[in-house]
Design a protein around this motif. Structure first.
Motif, short mmCIF file in Angstrom:
data_model
loop_
_atom_site.label_atom_id
_atom_site.label_comp_id
_atom_site.label_asym_id
_atom_site.label_seq_id
_atom_site.Cartn_x
_atom_site.Cartn_y
_atom_site.Cartn_z
N GLU A 166 7.63 -15.59 -0.05
CA GLU A 166 6.72 -16.12 0.89
C GLU A 166 6.65 -17.29 1.31
OE1 GLU A 166 2.07 -14.50 0.03
OE2 GLU A 166 2.73 -15.63 -1.43
N HIS A 199 -5.37 -14.45 -3.21
CA HIS A 199 -4.86 -15.48 -1.66
C HIS A 199 -5.90 -14.88 -0.49
CE1 HIS A 199 -1.57 -14.22 1.31
NE2 HIS A 199 -2.66 -13.97 2.23
N LYS A 235 -3.58 -20.38 -1.85
CA LYS A 235 -2.94 -18.94 -3.06
C LYS A 235 -2.89 -20.05 -4.69
CE LYS A 235 -0.49 -16.56 -2.34
NZ LYS A 235 -0.45 -14.83 -1.48
#
Length: 144
Positions: free
Chosen positions: A37, A103, A117
């Protein structure tokens, strides 16, 4: 003659087992490679412009996350204040971030989706006085 037959038998058996192993490997589920990510870090009072929107990390209202070196009944959460300007209107939001992060979609444009996040750094001891907080954002292309 017997020796040659024995050697040929062993070679044949070995080739047979090798072929069988490769067939079994084809039937095993293949592990997917995890794509890392890409996270954008936003410091307090910093802002990021995304497709005509401006996201500002205004402040940490409170940080009630259980420190790593403390035993707690509840993992806690941190509350942050954000400001989102869409080109005409400004919206202020106070968002509770669970201790382990999450998320959560903040907003989306025609080109990107912005997710919240986590909040970093995570407190280590109860006496930590964190000054340099950062919001961890994931900004990904909009697939719709």
């Amino acid at each position: 003659m017997k020796f040659t037959f024995l050697i040929l038998s062993l070679i044949s058996l070995s080739l047979s087992l090798t072929a069988q192993d490769s067939e079994e490997n084809k039937n095993l589920p293949q592990e997917k490679v995890q794509v890392p990510e890409i996270v954008t870090k936003l410091k307090v009072l910093e802002q990021v412009d995304i497709d005509g929107y401006r996201l500002t990390f205004k402040s940490v209202v409170n940080d009630g996350r259980c420190p790593e070196k403390v035993t707690c009944v509840w993992p806690g959460e941190a509350n942050v204040m954000l400001e989102i300007f869409d080109g005409t209107d400004t919206t202020s939001k106070t968002i509770a971030i669970p201790a382990l992060g999450f998320h959560r979609e903040l907003f989306s444009t025609s080109e990107h989706v912005v997710f919240l996040k986590n909040l970093a750094p995570y407190p280590i001891t109860a006496r930590d006085n964190i000054q340099a907080y950062q919001l961890l954002l994931k900004i990904q292309p909009n697939k719709s």
